[in-house]
Design an enzyme around this catalytic site. Structure first.
Site, mmCIF file in Angstrom:
data_model
loop_
_atom_site.group_PDB
_atom_site.id
_atom_site.type_symbol
_atom_site.label_atom_id
_atom_site.label_comp_id
_atom_site.label_asym_id
_atom_site.label_seq_id
_atom_site.Cartn_x
_atom_site.Cartn_y
_atom_site.Cartn_z
ATOM 1 N N ARG A 12 0.861 -1.174 0.000
ATOM 2 C CA ARG A 12 0.000 0.000 0.000
ATOM 3 C C ARG A 12 0.901 1.228 0.000
ATOM 4 O O ARG A 12 1.919 1.265 0.699
ATOM 5 C CB ARG A 12 -0.907 0.032 1.231
ATOM 6 C CG ARG A 12 -2.123 -0.895 1.163
ATOM 7 C CD ARG A 12 -3.150 -0.426 0.123
ATOM 8 N NE ARG A 12 -4.340 -1.253 0.072
ATOM 9 C CZ ARG A 12 -4.506 -2.299 -0.758
ATOM 10 N NH1 ARG A 12 -3.556 -2.639 -1.607
ATOM 11 N NH2 ARG A 12 -5.631 -2.979 -0.748
ATOM 12 N N GLU A 19 -3.325 7.818 -4.316
ATOM 13 C CA GLU A 19 -3.706 7.348 -5.651
ATOM 14 C C GLU A 19 -4.927 8.120 -6.143
ATOM 15 O O GLU A 19 -5.842 8.342 -5.349
ATOM 16 C CB GLU A 19 -4.013 5.843 -5.599
ATOM 17 C CG GLU A 19 -2.744 5.056 -5.307
ATOM 18 C CD GLU A 19 -2.955 3.549 -5.222
ATOM 19 O OE1 GLU A 19 -4.035 3.072 -5.607
ATOM 20 O OE2 GLU A 19 -2.028 2.861 -4.776
ATOM 21 N N HIS A 53 -1.256 0.265 -9.865
ATOM 22 C CA HIS A 53 -1.898 -0.622 -8.889
ATOM 23 C C HIS A 53 -2.493 -1.852 -9.594
ATOM 24 O O HIS A 53 -3.696 -2.103 -9.551
ATOM 25 C CB HIS A 53 -2.975 0.136 -8.085
ATOM 26 C CG HIS A 53 -3.265 -0.504 -6.750
ATOM 27 N ND1 HIS A 53 -3.651 0.198 -5.628
ATOM 28 C CD2 HIS A 53 -3.217 -1.813 -6.367
ATOM 29 C CE1 HIS A 53 -3.845 -0.645 -4.617
ATOM 30 N NE2 HIS A 53 -3.587 -1.877 -5.042
#
Ligand code: DGY
Length: 324
Positions: A238, A267, A285
């Site tokens: 993450r 993000e 991602h």
């Protein structure tokens, strides 16, 4: 009467198919983007269950908006830091995730990033396409060897172990850190060390911890400073596990050799300066993004949701609702 379900963004057909069999009212967001806050609050209202994504911030306001009939929020991800699981438990709502099915796929991507950045694949590809390449050169695109190097795995859970397993094929020395010895890692010959020792000794540091209060900015200026100037940081966990401002500084000042990133602090916005750096490979991602894995995740999320709505204990619950 079937269940009323909201799917916050379309998922592969395998999961929708399962939901259709038992839902009388299946509302799938028509937008191919993350639901806005308003869409989320409106969409969850009056549902028996919600299939949500890591881009949905499911806090107490959203849980309240779902209403008393709601039995579960099934996250289409193994990570669930986007959901207030304690608040859900207080409201008698299950939260579920999709562990296991994406382990190998995510480990593959960690390795793809590691190899891309260490061997300067993306830089070289860009240069080739630019038309500026004038043929082989003895000093062009010199990277660092992967075989025989030391891999440091931070977080020796399922994905960390899968990344370490691959390292044995490259004759690597493997270090890991975690709260206790992990037999699967020991079997690979991996050695458990403290975080600082791992950072100082590794040629590649790969992150595989969940995002929690304890792991936020686990890798900051001090930790990057402990790494070798020839070492690489790989993050498929993450974004907020790494202080991205400190990372940009370290990459810019060549205090580390490079980074391979799948995840980011904010993000989809990169920290200022990140994308101008040549020594970082950035992808969107995509750790679990293969056809097969995303289908399995869809099935798993749907099965979790259906079980909870039927009044059963969902197979992959991450909380224990107070009234269930
Ligand atoms: C996860 O599952 O947590 C990944 O980040 C997305 O698949």
């Amino acid at each position: 009467m079937g269940f009323r379900v909201f799917v916050t963004r379309r998922i592969p057909e395998a999961g929708l198919e399962l939901l259709r069999r038992e839902c009388s009212d299946l509302h799938i967001s028509p937008h191919d983007r993350a639901a806005t806050r308003e869409e989320l609050l409106r969409g969850v209202a009056g549902r028996d269950g919600v299939l949500c994504h890591l881009t949905d911030r499911v806090d107490d306001e959203v849980l309240a908006a779902a209403g008393p009939a709601c039995r579960a929020f099934a996250n289409y991800a193994v990570g669930y830091n986007n959901i207030d699981v304690a608040a859900a438990a207080r409201r008698g709502i299950w939260v579920t995730n999709t562990p296991g099915v994406l382990t190998e796929t995510t480990a593959d991507l960690a390795w793809a990033l590691l190899m891309s950045v260490a061997r300067r694949i993306v830089e070289s590809d860009r240069f080739f396409r630019s038309g500026r390449w004038d043929g082989w050169g003895p000093m062009q695109f010199l990277g660092h060897d992967i075989h025989g190097a030391t891999l440091g795995v931070i977080g020796a859970g399922r994905i960390g172990q899968a990344v370490a397993r691959r390292a044995t094929g490259f004759g690597m020395r493997i270090l890991y850190c975690g709260r206790r010895d992990v037999p699967e890692m020991q079997q690979l010959g991996a050695v458990r060390v403290e975080l600082d020792a791992l950072l100082a000794a590794s040629d590649f540091v790969s992150l595989h911890v969940p995002l929690t209060d304890a792991t936020r900015h686990l890798i900051g200026r001090r930790e990057l400073g402990l790494m070798k100037p020839t070492a690489y940081l790989i993050n498929t966990a993450r974004g907020p596990v790494v202080d991205e401002v400190a990372l940009v500084e370290a990459l810019r000042d060549k205090r580390i050799a490079g980074a391979g990133l799948d995840v980011y602090e904010e993000e989809p916005m990169p920290t200022a300066g990140l994308i101008e750096l040549p020594n970082v490979v950035c992808v969107c991602h995509i750790g679990s993004a293969t056809e097969a894995t995303r289908s399995k995740m869809a099935e798993m999320a749907a099965m979790n949701l259906l079980a909870a709505m039927r009044g059963e204990v969902p197979p992959h619950a991450v909380n224990a609702p107070h009234s269930s």
